[in-house]
Design a protein around this motif. Structure first.
Motif, PDB file in Angstrom:
ATOM      1  N   ASN A  62      27.449  14.690   7.570  1.00 30.75           N
ATOM      2  CA  ASN A  62      28.847  15.070   7.846  1.00 30.75           C
ATOM      3  C   ASN A  62      29.831  14.332   6.936  1.00 30.75           C
ATOM      4  O   ASN A  62      31.044  14.431   7.114  1.00 30.75           O
ATOM      5  N   GLN A  63      29.318  13.567   5.965  1.00 33.78           N
ATOM      6  CA  GLN A  63      30.174  12.828   5.040  1.00 33.78           C
ATOM      7  C   GLN A  63      30.046  13.408   3.625  1.00 33.78           C
ATOM      8  O   GLN A  63      29.057  14.060   3.283  1.00 33.78           O
ATOM      9  N   VAL A  64      31.050  13.109   2.840  1.00 32.43           N
ATOM     10  CA  VAL A  64      30.988  13.461   1.422  1.00 32.43           C
ATOM     11  C   VAL A  64      30.150  12.406   0.712  1.00 32.43           C
ATOM     12  O   VAL A  64      30.358  11.206   0.883  1.00 32.43           O
ATOM     13  N   GLY A  80      29.634  15.669  -3.618  1.00 36.48           N
ATOM     14  CA  GLY A  80      29.263  16.873  -2.871  1.00 36.48           C
ATOM     15  C   GLY A  80      28.742  16.519  -1.494  1.00 36.48           C
ATOM     16  O   GLY A  80      29.016  15.441  -0.952  1.00 36.48           O
ATOM     17  N   GLN A  81      27.966  17.410  -0.910  1.00 30.37           N
ATOM     18  CA  GLN A  81      27.423  17.148   0.417  1.00 30.37           C
ATOM     19  C   GLN A  81      26.002  17.680   0.513  1.00 30.37           C
ATOM     20  O   GLN A  81      25.606  18.576  -0.246  1.00 30.37           O
ATOM     21  N   PHE A  82      25.245  17.092   1.470  1.00 27.84           N
ATOM     22  CA  PHE A  82      23.884  17.537   1.755  1.00 27.84           C
ATOM     23  C   PHE A  82      23.918  18.447   2.982  1.00 27.84           C
ATOM     24  O   PHE A  82      24.591  18.135   3.975  1.00 27.84           O
ATOM     25  N   ILE A  83      23.208  19.549   2.892  1.00 27.46           N
ATOM     26  CA  ILE A  83      23.118  20.461   4.031  1.00 27.46           C
ATOM     27  C   ILE A  83      21.656  20.822   4.255  1.00 27.46           C
ATOM     28  O   ILE A  83      20.836  20.799   3.323  1.00 27.46           O
ATOM     29  N   ILE A  84      21.349  21.132   5.511  1.00 33.94           N
ATOM     30  CA  ILE A  84      20.002  21.603   5.844  1.00 33.94           C
ATOM     31  C   ILE A  84      20.008  23.111   5.746  1.00 33.94           C
ATOM     32  O   ILE A  84      20.914  23.781   6.262  1.00 33.94           O
ATOM     33  N   HIS A  85      19.011  23.636   5.060  1.00 38.84           N
ATOM     34  CA  HIS A  85      18.938  25.095   4.912  1.00 38.84           C
ATOM     35  C   HIS A  85      18.847  25.726   6.296  1.00 38.84           C
ATOM     36  O   HIS A  85      18.064  25.293   7.144  1.00 38.84           O
ATOM     37  N   PHE A  94      21.585  19.649  -1.934  1.00 34.23           N
ATOM     38  CA  PHE A  94      22.825  18.957  -2.337  1.00 34.23           C
ATOM     39  C   PHE A  94      23.680  19.962  -3.103  1.00 34.23           C
ATOM     40  O   PHE A  94      23.249  20.524  -4.118  1.00 34.23           O
ATOM     41  N   CYS A  95      24.891  20.182  -2.609  1.00 36.99           N
ATOM     42  CA  CYS A  95      25.829  21.106  -3.259  1.00 36.99           C
ATOM     43  C   CYS A  95      27.055  20.324  -3.705  1.00 36.99           C
ATOM     44  O   CYS A  95      27.783  19.758  -2.870  1.00 36.99           O
ATOM     45  N   GLY A  96      27.249  20.256  -4.980  1.00 38.11           N
ATOM     46  CA  GLY A  96      28.398  19.504  -5.501  1.00 38.11           C
ATOM     47  C   GLY A  96      28.562  19.733  -6.990  1.00 38.11           C
ATOM     48  O   GLY A  96      28.028  20.689  -7.560  1.00 38.11           O
ATOM     49  N   SER A  97      29.280  18.821  -7.610  1.00 34.12           N
ATOM     50  CA  SER A  97      29.526  18.937  -9.060  1.00 34.12           C
ATOM     51  C   SER A  97      29.836  17.556  -9.614  1.00 34.12           C
ATOM     52  O   SER A  97      30.143  16.614  -8.855  1.00 34.12           O
ATOM     53  N   PRO A  98      29.772  17.403 -10.939  1.00 30.01           N
ATOM     54  CA  PRO A  98      30.082  16.094 -11.543  1.00 30.01           C
ATOM     55  C   PRO A  98      31.480  15.620 -11.162  1.00 30.01           C
ATOM     56  O   PRO A  98      32.433  16.406 -11.120  1.00 30.01           O
TER      57      PRO A  98
END
Length: 373
Positions: A62-64, A80-85, A94-98
């Motif tokens: 739930n954190q960045v 970015g953040q981590f999510i469970i499929h 992990f969905c994010g960017s530089p």
């Protein structure tokens, strides 16, 4: 999956053991091969509590997150953040960017704008920062230009103050004296004509100097080859006639290379120095004037010496100031040496003086020998 790749081209797909099983197309440019997440990345945020385990990351999901790429020649972090499929509970994405701080971070890591998703605010931020940087550079340049112009204006105002003072005092007094003498009876006028003539010649010389000063400010640098021997002989001959002098000239010129400079300014400088050397000579003292010139490929040195009246040591520091005269008995108008200094400065050279009262004076000029375009 194609949608995910477009939305998050830097995504990571991890299994329960945190092995990287898939990378986004832009992340592939940065990771040479698939492997353990711990091998490639360290946690920057959260910076404590989280461990390299599936469950620990899920606990903080739930954190960045801010993660940093290890063993990279240029530090690169991802935000970015981590999510469970939602279908595969044993996978983390992990969905994010530089997380870029400047345009240089992109260049250092061989990234380009097309590596980012269209919606990514990182590019907007960088472009905005880059624009702000350009604006700051423009502002700093404008401030520097204004400062330089202000310094120039202060210098011009200082010069104008000196000129106005001279006109109202030094110029007006001899003019009034000449007017008064010319109003005397004819016999007295004739008797005082030499004094009137001397005064008017002195004023004429002052006007010539002021004109030289104005030209130095306005005339651009114009380079040409200079026959320095012929120029000095011409100037010296002229002043021998003007001052009715027969002081011998000891001229030594070494030309390793042709002399290239601004003929107007060189002529003016030599005119003033040679004029002074003759004007302040002591005929009863076996007067001599020695001029030595060495022209090299990159620079040239001009040395003009005499055994004339000389200058008191306490006055040497001030002789290049506008309208400065070492004593009330001085024959000059206090402009000639100032003109020399300004013209030497314009030519990016230096001028120095050594003098002893009653013994003589040596002026030394060091100037660049310019190259013809």
């Amino acid at each position: 999956m194609q949608t995910l790749k477009k939305l998050f081209p830097f995504f990571l797909r991890l299994d329960r053991d945190l092995l990287i099983i898939e990378r986004g197309p832009s992340m592939e440019k940065l990771l040479s091969a698939e492997g353990s997440f711990e091998t490639y990345f360290r946690f920057i945020r959260p910076n404590f509590g989280v461990t390299y385990s599936f469950d620990s990351i899920v606990e903080f999901s739930n954190q960045v997150f801010i993660i940093e790429l290890k063993n990279s020649p240029n530090t690169l972090r991802f935000k970015g953040q981590f999510i469970i499929h939602h279908e595969l509970d044993d996978e983390l994405w992990f969905c994010g960017s530089p997380w870029l701080m400047a345009m240089e971070n992109m260049n250092e890591n061989n990234l380009v704008v097309t590596d980012f998703a269209l919606h990514d605010t990182a590019i907007d931020t960088i472009l905005m920062m880059n624009q702000n940087l350009l604006s700051m550079e423009d502002s700093n340049k404008m401030i520097a230009d204004l400062k330089q112009k202000n310094e120039t204006l202060e210098k011009i105002n200082e010069r104008l103050d000196s000129i106005i003072y001279a006109i109202t005092h030094d110029f007006r007094a001899p003019l009034l004296a000449s007017i008064g003498l010319l109003q005397l009876p004819d016999s007295l006028v004739h008797e005082n004509l030499p004094d009137v003539l001397h005064t008017l010649k002195k004023l004429d010389r002052t006007i010539i100097h002021l004109n030289e000063l104005t030209k130095n400010d306005k005339i651009e640098l114009k380079l040409s080859k200079i026959d320095i021997t012929a120029l000095i002989e011409e100037i010296y001959s002229n002043y021998q006639i003007i001052y009715q002098s027969n002081i011998p000239l000891n001229l030594t010129i070494i030309e390793d290379s042709p002399m290239v400079s601004d003929s107007f300014r060189i002529r003016t400088i030599l005119n003033n120095l040679i004029s002074n050397a003759i004007k302040y000579s002591k005929p009863e003292n076996n007067s001599f004037i020695a001029i030595k010139i060495h022209v090299k490929s990159d620079d040239l040195v001009i040395e003009i010496s005499d055994n004339g009246e000389g200058i008191d040591e306490k006055n040497l520091k001030d002789i290049f100031k506008l309208f400065y005269r070492a004593s009330v008995k001085s024959q000059g108008n206090g402009i000639g040496l100032y003109v020399i200094k300004e013209m030497v400065r314009f030519l990016n050279g230096t001028v120095s003086v050594i003098s002893k009262k009653g013994i003589g004076t040596t002026f030394t000029l060091s100037l660049p020998n310019q190259q013809m375009a």
